[in-house]
Design a protein around this motif. Structure first.
Motif, PDB file in Angstrom:
ATOM      1  N   LEU A  99       1.416   5.257 -15.231  1.00  0.00           N
ATOM      2  CA  LEU A  99       0.159   4.348 -15.666  1.00  0.00           C
ATOM      3  C   LEU A  99       0.874   2.706 -15.902  1.00  0.00           C
ATOM      4  O   LEU A  99       0.148   1.936 -15.362  1.00  0.00           O
ATOM      5  CB  LEU A  99      -0.364   4.669 -16.814  1.00  0.00           C
ATOM      6  N   ILE A 100       2.002   2.632 -16.471  1.00  0.00           N
ATOM      7  CA  ILE A 100       2.444   1.268 -16.900  1.00  0.00           C
ATOM      8  C   ILE A 100       3.071   0.871 -15.554  1.00  0.00           C
ATOM      9  O   ILE A 100       2.845  -0.506 -15.259  1.00  0.00           O
ATOM     10  CB  ILE A 100       3.477   1.494 -17.744  1.00  0.00           C
ATOM     11  N   ARG A 101       3.678   1.487 -14.624  1.00  0.00           N
ATOM     12  CA  ARG A 101       4.621   1.023 -13.578  1.00  0.00           C
ATOM     13  C   ARG A 101       3.801  -0.036 -12.605  1.00  0.00           C
ATOM     14  O   ARG A 101       3.999  -1.113 -12.138  1.00  0.00           O
ATOM     15  CB  ARG A 101       4.897   1.944 -12.798  1.00  0.00           C
ATOM     16  N   PRO A 102       2.611   0.342 -12.266  1.00  0.00           N
ATOM     17  CA  PRO A 102       1.826  -0.591 -11.272  1.00  0.00           C
ATOM     18  C   PRO A 102       1.538  -1.962 -11.946  1.00  0.00           C
ATOM     19  O   PRO A 102       1.221  -2.922 -11.138  1.00  0.00           O
ATOM     20  CB  PRO A 102       0.264   0.127 -11.173  1.00  0.00           C
ATOM     21  N   LEU A 103       1.780  -2.198 -12.941  1.00  0.00           N
ATOM     22  CA  LEU A 103       1.422  -3.616 -13.687  1.00  0.00           C
ATOM     23  C   LEU A 103       2.453  -4.253 -14.115  1.00  0.00           C
ATOM     24  O   LEU A 103       2.479  -5.520 -14.527  1.00  0.00           O
ATOM     25  CB  LEU A 103       0.327  -3.321 -15.055  1.00  0.00           C
ATOM     26  N   LEU A 104       3.764  -3.611 -13.754  1.00  0.00           N
ATOM     27  CA  LEU A 104       5.160  -4.319 -13.806  1.00  0.00           C
ATOM     28  C   LEU A 104       5.294  -5.331 -12.918  1.00  0.00           C
ATOM     29  O   LEU A 104       5.004  -5.074 -11.644  1.00  0.00           O
ATOM     30  CB  LEU A 104       6.014  -3.307 -14.190  1.00  0.00           C
ATOM     31  N   ASP A 105       6.173  -6.248 -13.111  1.00  0.00           N
ATOM     32  CA  ASP A 105       6.427  -7.276 -12.050  1.00  0.00           C
ATOM     33  C   ASP A 105       7.897  -7.057 -11.840  1.00  0.00           C
ATOM     34  O   ASP A 105       8.454  -7.972 -11.201  1.00  0.00           O
ATOM     35  CB  ASP A 105       5.975  -8.835 -12.280  1.00  0.00           C
ATOM     36  N   ARG A 106       8.604  -6.060 -12.623  1.00  0.00           N
ATOM     37  CA  ARG A 106       9.908  -5.726 -12.375  1.00  0.00           C
ATOM     38  C   ARG A 106      10.211  -4.289 -12.570  1.00  0.00           C
ATOM     39  O   ARG A 106       9.234  -3.514 -12.823  1.00  0.00           O
ATOM     40  CB  ARG A 106      10.599  -6.768 -13.330  1.00  0.00           C
ATOM     41  N   LYS A 107      11.513  -3.797 -12.455  1.00  0.00           N
ATOM     42  CA  LYS A 107      11.850  -2.532 -12.596  1.00  0.00           C
ATOM     43  C   LYS A 107      11.882  -2.321 -14.047  1.00  0.00           C
ATOM     44  O   LYS A 107      12.134  -2.947 -14.959  1.00  0.00           O
ATOM     45  CB  LYS A 107      13.036  -2.276 -11.719  1.00  0.00           C
ATOM     46  N   PHE A 108      11.620  -0.888 -14.394  1.00  0.00           N
ATOM     47  CA  PHE A 108      11.610  -0.604 -15.787  1.00  0.00           C
ATOM     48  C   PHE A 108      12.924  -0.762 -16.339  1.00  0.00           C
ATOM     49  O   PHE A 108      13.201  -1.080 -17.674  1.00  0.00           O
ATOM     50  CB  PHE A 108      11.472   1.225 -15.965  1.00  0.00           C
ATOM     51  N   GLU A 109      14.139  -0.793 -15.589  1.00  0.00           N
ATOM     52  CA  GLU A 109      15.540  -0.995 -16.340  1.00  0.00           C
ATOM     53  C   GLU A 109      15.678  -2.390 -16.418  1.00  0.00           C
ATOM     54  O   GLU A 109      16.646  -2.754 -17.215  1.00  0.00           O
ATOM     55  CB  GLU A 109      16.654  -0.587 -14.917  1.00  0.00           C
ATOM     56  N   GLU A 110      14.619  -3.366 -16.258  1.00  0.00           N
ATOM     57  CA  GLU A 110      14.773  -4.819 -16.627  1.00  0.00           C
ATOM     58  C   GLU A 110      13.963  -5.159 -17.614  1.00  0.00           C
ATOM     59  O   GLU A 110      14.116  -6.327 -18.063  1.00  0.00           O
ATOM     60  CB  GLU A 110      14.574  -5.534 -15.196  1.00  0.00           C
ATOM     61  N   ILE A 111      13.300  -4.174 -18.232  1.00  0.00           N
ATOM     62  CA  ILE A 111      12.176  -4.284 -19.100  1.00  0.00           C
ATOM     63  C   ILE A 111      13.024  -3.801 -20.664  1.00  0.00           C
ATOM     64  O   ILE A 111      13.874  -2.687 -20.509  1.00  0.00           O
ATOM     65  CB  ILE A 111      10.879  -3.447 -19.102  1.00  0.00           C
ATOM     66  N   SER A 112      12.908  -4.607 -21.499  1.00  0.00           N
ATOM     67  CA  SER A 112      13.668  -4.324 -22.931  1.00  0.00           C
ATOM     68  C   SER A 112      12.882  -2.914 -23.130  1.00  0.00           C
ATOM     69  O   SER A 112      11.850  -2.732 -23.383  1.00  0.00           O
ATOM     70  CB  SER A 112      13.135  -5.343 -23.916  1.00  0.00           C
ATOM     71  N   PRO A 113      13.787  -2.089 -23.947  1.00  0.00           N
ATOM     72  CA  PRO A 113      13.635  -0.677 -24.380  1.00  0.00           C
ATOM     73  C   PRO A 113      12.606  -0.911 -25.517  1.00  0.00           C
ATOM     74  O   PRO A 113      11.686  -0.029 -25.667  1.00  0.00           O
ATOM     75  CB  PRO A 113      14.791  -0.271 -24.989  1.00  0.00           C
ATOM     76  N   ILE A 114      12.451  -1.883 -26.164  1.00  0.00           N
ATOM     77  CA  ILE A 114      11.593  -2.326 -27.424  1.00  0.00           C
ATOM     78  C   ILE A 114      10.316  -2.312 -26.638  1.00  0.00           C
ATOM     79  O   ILE A 114       9.362  -1.767 -26.975  1.00  0.00           O
ATOM     80  CB  ILE A 114      11.818  -3.340 -28.208  1.00  0.00           C
ATOM     81  N   GLU A 115       9.878  -3.111 -25.539  1.00  0.00           N
ATOM     82  CA  GLU A 115       8.854  -3.427 -25.045  1.00  0.00           C
ATOM     83  C   GLU A 115       8.371  -2.170 -24.466  1.00  0.00           C
ATOM     84  O   GLU A 115       7.114  -1.881 -24.198  1.00  0.00           O
ATOM     85  CB  GLU A 115       8.958  -4.496 -24.021  1.00  0.00           C
TER      86      GLU A 115
END
Length: 184
Positions: A99-115
């Motif tokens: 559900l989250i992935r389509p709203l991201l502008d980057r890969k999950f690996e580039e997102i802070s684990p906190i976020e």
């Protein structure tokens, strides 16, 4: 106001000085005291810490749970809500990420684990906690990201969860928009 207090205020004003502000709601150093946290807010904080351990250390959820429950202050948290957030997010991680992935502008690996963990909490609550208004979920997640995340991480969390709210809570979001409580 007593007569003596009134006279001293007049004397301060005549001397060009301002009277001291009431210190109610301030710490001894003059810093504003934080409002008391609800047991659900505390549950979210502990769930965030536990989910962080899961995302970063890939630790076993049962071990994480035991460790977290031993932390100072856990007794003030809503343990049932904590359980739901922790175990529900871990068990539903793939679906939450989908559900989250389509709203991201980057890969999950580039997102802070906190976020990432905060977004899991938000999406989980949108889907499974209808007793918590969508705007409360959004605000609580923004506050978690501000308190525990990077400098502007809360803005990213806000954008993603605000983008998901109409999909996950369509009637509630539409009712708020129609009443002017939420932007269209």
């Amino acid at each position: 106001m007593t007569e003596d207090r009134s006279k001293s205020l007049k004397a301060l004003k005549a001397a060009g000085e301002k009277p001291k502000q009431s210190r109610v709601g301030l710490t001894s150093t003059g810093v504003r005291k934080a409002a008391a946290k609800s047991n659900r807010t505390r549950a979210r904080e502990f769930a965030l810490q536990a989910l962080y351990q899961h995302l970063v250390g890939r630790n076993d959820p049962t071990d994480i749970d035991h460790f977290t429950r031993d932390l100072a202050g856990f007794h003030k948290a809503d343990a049932l809500h904590y359980d739901a957030l922790l175990h529900g997010s871990i068990e539903g991680a793939e679906q939450l990420d989908a559900l989250i992935r389509p709203l991201l502008d980057r890969k999950f690996e580039e997102i802070s684990p906190i976020e990432h963990a905060v977004m899991w909490i938000g999406v989980y609550e949108f889907q499974n906690c209808p007793d918590v208004p969508w705007r409360v979920v959004l605000n609580e997640c923004i506050e978690l990201a501000k308190e525990f995340g990077g400098t502007d991480g809360h803005k990213y969390v806000n954008a993603v969860l605000n983008g998901l709210a109409p999909q996950l809570r369509p009637l509630e979001v539409e009712a708020d928009r129609a009443s002017g409580k939420a932007r269209a």
